[in-house]
Scaffold this motif. Structure first.
Motif, PDB file in Angstrom:
ATOM      1  N   ALA A 113       0.836  -1.213   0.000  1.00 29.03           N
ATOM      2  CA  ALA A 113       0.000   0.000   0.000  1.00 29.03           C
ATOM      3  C   ALA A 113       0.865   1.255   0.000  1.00 29.03           C
ATOM      4  O   ALA A 113       0.598   2.197  -0.757  1.00 29.03           O
ATOM      5  CB  ALA A 113      -0.940  -0.003   1.199  1.00 29.03           C
ATOM      6  N   GLU A 114       1.895   1.267   0.818  1.00 30.77           N
ATOM      7  CA  GLU A 114       2.766   2.449   0.890  1.00 30.77           C
ATOM      8  C   GLU A 114       3.495   2.673  -0.423  1.00 30.77           C
ATOM      9  O   GLU A 114       3.684   3.802  -0.863  1.00 30.77           O
ATOM     10  CB  GLU A 114       3.786   2.297   2.035  1.00 30.77           C
ATOM     11  CG  GLU A 114       3.169   2.333   3.411  1.00 30.77           C
ATOM     12  CD  GLU A 114       2.547   0.997   3.835  1.00 30.77           C
ATOM     13  OE1 GLU A 114       2.707  -0.022   3.124  1.00 30.77           O
ATOM     14  OE2 GLU A 114       1.872   0.974   4.879  1.00 30.77           O
ATOM     15  N   HIS A 115       3.914   1.603  -1.056  1.00 25.91           N
ATOM     16  CA  HIS A 115       4.647   1.713  -2.313  1.00 25.91           C
ATOM     17  C   HIS A 115       3.731   2.072  -3.482  1.00 25.91           C
ATOM     18  O   HIS A 115       4.052   2.929  -4.301  1.00 25.91           O
ATOM     19  CB  HIS A 115       5.369   0.393  -2.614  1.00 25.91           C
ATOM     20  CG  HIS A 115       5.944   0.320  -3.991  1.00 25.91           C
ATOM     21  ND1 HIS A 115       7.077   0.999  -4.356  1.00 25.91           N
ATOM     22  CD2 HIS A 115       5.527  -0.342  -5.106  1.00 25.91           C
ATOM     23  CE1 HIS A 115       7.337   0.763  -5.638  1.00 25.91           C
ATOM     24  NE2 HIS A 115       6.414  -0.043  -6.106  1.00 25.91           N
ATOM     25  N   TYR A 116       2.575   1.398  -3.571  1.00 29.28           N
ATOM     26  CA  TYR A 116       1.742   1.479  -4.763  1.00 29.28           C
ATOM     27  C   TYR A 116       0.709   2.602  -4.734  1.00 29.28           C
ATOM     28  O   TYR A 116       0.269   3.065  -5.782  1.00 29.28           O
ATOM     29  CB  TYR A 116       1.057   0.131  -5.013  1.00 29.28           C
ATOM     30  CG  TYR A 116       1.051  -0.258  -6.470  1.00 29.28           C
ATOM     31  CD1 TYR A 116       0.031   0.143  -7.313  1.00 29.28           C
ATOM     32  CD2 TYR A 116       2.078  -1.020  -7.010  1.00 29.28           C
ATOM     33  CE1 TYR A 116       0.020  -0.206  -8.654  1.00 29.28           C
ATOM     34  CE2 TYR A 116       2.076  -1.376  -8.351  1.00 29.28           C
ATOM     35  CZ  TYR A 116       1.042  -0.966  -9.164  1.00 29.28           C
ATOM     36  OH  TYR A 116       1.038  -1.311 -10.488  1.00 29.28           O
ATOM     37  N   THR A 117       0.312   3.077  -3.558  1.00 33.93           N
ATOM     38  CA  THR A 117      -0.691   4.150  -3.505  1.00 33.93           C
ATOM     39  C   THR A 117      -0.234   5.401  -4.257  1.00 33.93           C
ATOM     40  O   THR A 117      -1.014   5.957  -5.046  1.00 33.93           O
ATOM     41  CB  THR A 117      -1.088   4.476  -2.051  1.00 33.93           C
ATOM     42  OG1 THR A 117      -1.688   3.306  -1.476  1.00 33.93           O
ATOM     43  CG2 THR A 117      -2.087   5.618  -1.986  1.00 33.93           C
ATOM     44  N   PRO A 118       0.998   5.869  -4.080  1.00 30.54           N
ATOM     45  CA  PRO A 118       1.428   7.040  -4.862  1.00 30.54           C
ATOM     46  C   PRO A 118       1.433   6.782  -6.376  1.00 30.54           C
ATOM     47  O   PRO A 118       1.133   7.679  -7.162  1.00 30.54           O
ATOM     48  CB  PRO A 118       2.847   7.327  -4.357  1.00 30.54           C
ATOM     49  CG  PRO A 118       2.938   6.661  -3.034  1.00 30.54           C
ATOM     50  CD  PRO A 118       2.016   5.480  -3.093  1.00 30.54           C
ATOM     51  N   ILE A 119       1.739   5.554  -6.783  1.00 26.54           N
ATOM     52  CA  ILE A 119       1.720   5.204  -8.204  1.00 26.54           C
ATOM     53  C   ILE A 119       0.302   5.276  -8.741  1.00 26.54           C
ATOM     54  O   ILE A 119       0.051   5.823  -9.825  1.00 26.54           O
ATOM     55  CB  ILE A 119       2.338   3.801  -8.416  1.00 26.54           C
ATOM     56  CG1 ILE A 119       3.828   3.836  -8.069  1.00 26.54           C
ATOM     57  CG2 ILE A 119       2.105   3.294  -9.829  1.00 26.54           C
ATOM     58  CD1 ILE A 119       4.489   2.481  -7.984  1.00 26.54           C
TER      59      ILE A 119
END
Length: 176
Positions: free
Chosen positions: A51-57
Motif C-alpha cells: 500500500a505504501e509503495h503502490y498508492t502514490p503510483i
C-alpha cells in the motif's frame, strides 16, 4: 453489487480487497515460451508495504487521467477494482496499460473480474487504443485467467514496465 467510477480519495480502499490465494504453480518465460513449475505459496493478502509503495503510483495514474472502476458490495465494501492507465505506450503509441485488476477472494470465478476487464477494454477502445498491456503476477490462476480472456504473450515488451516487474508475465490483449 454496484460497479462505478472511483474518486481519487477512494484509492486507499483498494487495499481492503481480500487478495488471499493459495498458489501452487508459477509460470516462467523461458526461450519465449511459458513454462509452468511447482512453487507453493500461501498468499495471505497484500505483500508488506504494498500500500505504501503502490498508492502514490495509483494516485499519479489518477492525476494523469487514468480510469478507476470499483465494485462495491451491498454494504459498500470494495470487492474489486480495475485501473486503466491513460498514457499510451509501445512503438506505435497504440497501447494502454491495464495497471490493476483485483477481485476479492470470496467473489472470484463469478464474472466480476471479466466485467471489470471489459470496462477497461471498452474505455481503451474509445480512446483509440489497439491493445492493452498487462504485467500479470506469474501465478497459474492469474496467467490462465488472462489467457482465457484472449490475452497472449506481449509481442513488444515495454522496457519501463518490465524493469518494474521482471518476474511478471507480460501479456497483451488485442482490442477487437
Amino acid at each position: 453489487m454496484i460497479i462505478r467510477a472511483m474518486r481519487r480519495e477512494e484509492i486507499h480502499l483498494v487495499w481492503q480487497i481480500d487478495r488471499r490465494e493459495i498458489i501452487e504453480n508459477i509460470y516462467y518465460l523461458r526461450d519465449g515460451r511459458l513454462v509452468l513449475e511447482p512453487d507453493y505459496f500461501d498468499a495471505q493478502g497484500w505483500p508488506p508495504n504494498e500500500a505504501e509503495h503502490y498508492t502514490p503510483i495509483l494516485t499519479d495514474c489518477f492525476d494523469r487521467g487514468g480510469f478507476f472502476w470499483g465494485a462495491f458490495d451491498d454494504d459498500g465494501r470494495i470487492i474489486g477494482v480495475s485501473v486503466l492507465e491513460s498514457k499510451f505506450i509501445g512503438s506505435n503509441r497504440d497501447t494502454l496499460q491495464l495497471k490493476f485488476l483485483h477481485v476479492s477472494h470470496g467473489i472470484r470465478k463469478q464474472g466480476l473480474g471479466t466485467r471489470l476487464f471489459n470496462l477497461a477494454v471498452e474505455k481503451a477502445k474509445s480512446l483509440g487504443a489497439r491493445k492493452l498491456y498487462i504485467s500479470a503476477t506469474p501465478s497459474e490462476n492469474t496467467v490462465n485467467y488472462y489467457m482465457k480472456l484472449g490475452c497472449v504473450l506481449a509481442t513488444e515488451i515495454d522496457p519501463e514496465l518490465f524493469a518494474l516487474e521482471t518476474e511478471d508475465i507480460h501479456l497483451e490483449y488485442v482490442i477487437p
